[in-house]
Enzyme design. Structure first.
Site, short mmCIF file in Angstrom:
data_model
loop_
_atom_site.label_atom_id
_atom_site.label_comp_id
_atom_site.label_asym_id
_atom_site.label_seq_id
_atom_site.Cartn_x
_atom_site.Cartn_y
_atom_site.Cartn_z
N ASP A 190 4.30 0.72 -8.09
CA ASP A 190 3.85 1.33 -9.11
C ASP A 190 3.52 2.95 -8.71
O ASP A 190 2.90 3.75 -9.57
CB ASP A 190 2.70 1.05 -9.93
CG ASP A 190 1.35 0.89 -8.94
OD1 ASP A 190 1.52 1.08 -7.64
OD2 ASP A 190 0.31 0.72 -9.65
N ASP A 245 0.75 -1.18 0.04
CA ASP A 245 0.23 -0.03 0.11
C ASP A 245 0.98 1.48 -0.06
O ASP A 245 1.73 1.19 0.88
CB ASP A 245 -0.92 -0.14 1.24
CG ASP A 245 -2.10 -1.16 0.85
OD1 ASP A 245 -2.92 -0.89 0.17
OD2 ASP A 245 -1.87 -1.91 1.72
N LYS A 289 -1.68 -8.13 -14.94
CA LYS A 289 -2.85 -7.37 -15.82
C LYS A 289 -3.03 -5.99 -15.43
O LYS A 289 -3.08 -5.18 -16.26
CB LYS A 289 -3.97 -8.32 -15.88
CG LYS A 289 -4.58 -8.46 -14.52
CD LYS A 289 -6.16 -9.13 -14.64
CE LYS A 289 -6.73 -9.14 -13.37
NZ LYS A 289 -8.00 -9.93 -13.39
N PHE A 290 -2.75 -5.96 -14.11
CA PHE A 290 -2.87 -4.49 -13.48
C PHE A 290 -1.77 -3.76 -13.90
O PHE A 290 -1.87 -2.48 -14.53
CB PHE A 290 -2.93 -4.31 -12.03
CG PHE A 290 -4.32 -5.06 -11.61
CD1 PHE A 290 -5.54 -4.45 -11.57
CD2 PHE A 290 -4.03 -6.33 -10.92
CE1 PHE A 290 -6.49 -5.09 -10.99
CE2 PHE A 290 -5.15 -7.10 -10.59
CZ PHE A 290 -6.55 -6.62 -10.41
#
Length: 251
Positions: free
Chosen positions: A193, A157, A229-230
């Site tokens: 990310d 997170d 996929k994200f």
């Protein structure tokens, strides 16, 4: 946690803030947490996997060192510890790719536990075990220092609001704990990310005297970590993903 998945601002986060505030008021240090409780329903298939495969692959949390050889049924395999595996696709992929290594994944989100168990059953994976508990406590109580060959922390997170940055998992005191549990030559691989968090990760890991960077700054994505996929969706939108891979210095 998966890329681009952000912590919510619902009751769970309010509770965390209240707990942190209360702790500060009575003079207790803020506790490091490895997870955010998320809402989500366990599907029928996930629950079936928990019921059928849990007895073999789910390990109970215990305040005692884990017997890896008994848990995995073999000796001599490298020991990899994964903190927060989300829905388990990356964990399953890496475990299949590296059958000679043993992987202990820690995740509190029940749908994620069920999803990984489902993949284990579908793909015939035998070198993964799961503990559904806070990874900070699992590390402290079940993993002796100097016994891990690798640690994976993928897309934790980001706590993107500045006032919440202090809740991020990758901070100096916790990285020192992680480093202590690695064998000399063992590695710590983090990925995110969130660019600002990526730079914080690089800074914090670089400051840990037990660790050395395997690259000049950020590392190329290791072949064993798949593009999720994200992540593919984010890359199409122009978002970046950053990997940092550090190794424990020889004693």
């Amino acid at each position: 946690m998966q890329p681009n998945e952000q912590p919510g601002t619902g009751p769970a986060d309010t509770t965390l803030e209240q707990q942190d505030t209360a702790a500060a008021e009575v003079g207790h240090p803020r506790r490091i947490r490895s997870f955010v409780r998320r809402a989500g329903r366990t599907s029928t298939g996930q629950q079936r996997a928990i019921d059928e495969l849990g007895p073999r692959f789910l390990l109970p949390y215990a305040a005692a060192p884990l017997d890896w050889e008994a848990a995995f049924g073999r000796t001599g395999a490298r020991r990899i510890f994964e903190i927060g595996f989300g829905m388990g696709e990356t964990s399953a992929h890496i475990a299949q790719l590296r059958p000679d290594d043993d992987f202990l994944g820690v995740e509190v989100h029940e749908p994620g536990v069920g999803a990984l168990l489902k993949l284990i059953g579908e793909r015939g994976i035998g070198n993964v075990r799961i503990v559904s508990h806070d990874a900070v406590e699992v590390l402290a109580q079940m993993i002796p220092e100097g016994t891990l060959d690798g640690i994976h922390v993928f897309f934790p997170d980001p706590w993107h609001k500045k006032r919440h940055n202090k809740r991020r998992l990758i901070q100096g005191p916790f990285v020192a704990r992680l480093a202590a549990h690695l064998r000399p030559g063992g590695y710590l691989h983090c990925a995110t990310d969130w660019e600002e968090y990526a730079h914080q990760m690089l800074e914090v890991l670089s400051a840990e005297p037990l660790l050395e960077n395997t690259a000049d700054g950020f590392a190329p994505r290791p072949d064993y970590r798949p593009v999720t996929k994200f992540e593919k969706r984010g890359l199409r939108l122009g978002h970046g993903v950053w990997d940092v891979v550090f190794r424990k210095r020889a004693a």
